[in-house]
Scaffold this motif. Structure first.
Motif, PDB file in Angstrom:
ATOM      1  N   HIS A 253       0.544  -0.945  -0.005  1.00 34.95           N
ATOM      2  CA  HIS A 253      -0.045   0.221   0.148  1.00 34.95           C
ATOM      3  C   HIS A 253       1.278   1.267  -0.040  1.00 34.95           C
ATOM      4  CE1 HIS A 253      -4.070   2.515   0.723  1.00 34.95           C
ATOM      5  NE2 HIS A 253      -3.190   3.053   1.326  1.00 34.95           N
ATOM      6  N   GLN A 254       2.083   0.881   0.710  1.00 30.63           N
ATOM      7  CA  GLN A 254       2.956   2.552   0.389  1.00 30.63           C
ATOM      8  C   GLN A 254       3.557   2.493  -0.578  1.00 30.63           C
ATOM      9  OE1 GLN A 254       5.508   2.451   3.851  1.00 30.63           O
ATOM     10  NE2 GLN A 254       6.054   4.706   3.655  1.00 30.63           N
TER      11      GLN A 254
ATOM     12  N   PHE B 298       2.655   1.553  -3.840  1.00 35.63           N
ATOM     13  CA  PHE B 298       1.951   2.306  -4.477  1.00 35.63           C
ATOM     14  C   PHE B 298       1.041   3.360  -4.642  1.00 35.63           C
ATOM     15  CE2 PHE B 298       2.243  -2.058  -5.678  1.00 35.63           C
ATOM     16  CZ  PHE B 298       2.907  -1.970  -7.012  1.00 35.63           C
ATOM     17  N   ASP B 299       0.788   3.791  -2.329  1.00 35.01           N
ATOM     18  CA  ASP B 299       1.190   5.131  -2.517  1.00 35.01           C
ATOM     19  C   ASP B 299       1.894   6.056  -2.896  1.00 35.01           C
ATOM     20  OD1 ASP B 299      -0.928   7.118  -1.829  1.00 35.01           O
ATOM     21  OD2 ASP B 299       0.382   7.881   0.245  1.00 35.01           O
ATOM     22  N   GLN B 300       3.315   5.802  -3.137  1.00 32.50           N
ATOM     23  CA  GLN B 300       4.245   6.825  -2.928  1.00 32.50           C
ATOM     24  C   GLN B 300       4.758   6.963  -4.867  1.00 32.50           C
ATOM     25  OE1 GLN B 300       6.319   8.975  -1.286  1.00 32.50           O
ATOM     26  NE2 GLN B 300       4.605   8.536   0.613  1.00 32.50           N
TER      27      GLN B 300
ATOM     28  N   HIS C  31       1.730   9.333  -6.096  1.00 35.04           N
ATOM     29  CA  HIS C  31       1.629  10.331  -5.747  1.00 35.04           C
ATOM     30  C   HIS C  31       1.288  11.030  -6.104  1.00 35.04           C
ATOM     31  CE1 HIS C  31       1.851  13.221  -2.264  1.00 35.04           C
ATOM     32  NE2 HIS C  31       2.342  13.683  -2.978  1.00 35.04           N
TER      33      HIS C  31
END
Length: 57
Positions: A33-34, A36-38, A41
């Motif tokens: 999750h982190q 792909f979020d980054q 972004h």
């Protein structure tokens, strides 16, 4: 990648097309999750800039 992320727009490139995030000393411990979020972004900003600059997809 960090240097690519800070190149001047539009002097060195038409739109900001590189992103960087520091994944730490142990990047394999970064959760999906982190990660792909980054990674995604800056994508909405890029998409708007690319559309404004008439860059075809």
């Amino acid at each position: 990648m960090r240097r690519l992320d800070t190149l001047a727009v539009p002097a060195c490139r038409v739109v900001d097309n590189a992103g960087f995030f520091h994944a730490g000393r142990t990047p394999k411990t970064t959760g999906d999750h982190q990660l792909f979020d980054q990674l995604l972004h800056e994508f909405p900003d890029w998409l708007t800039a690319a559309h404004t600059a008439h860059i075809e997809q």
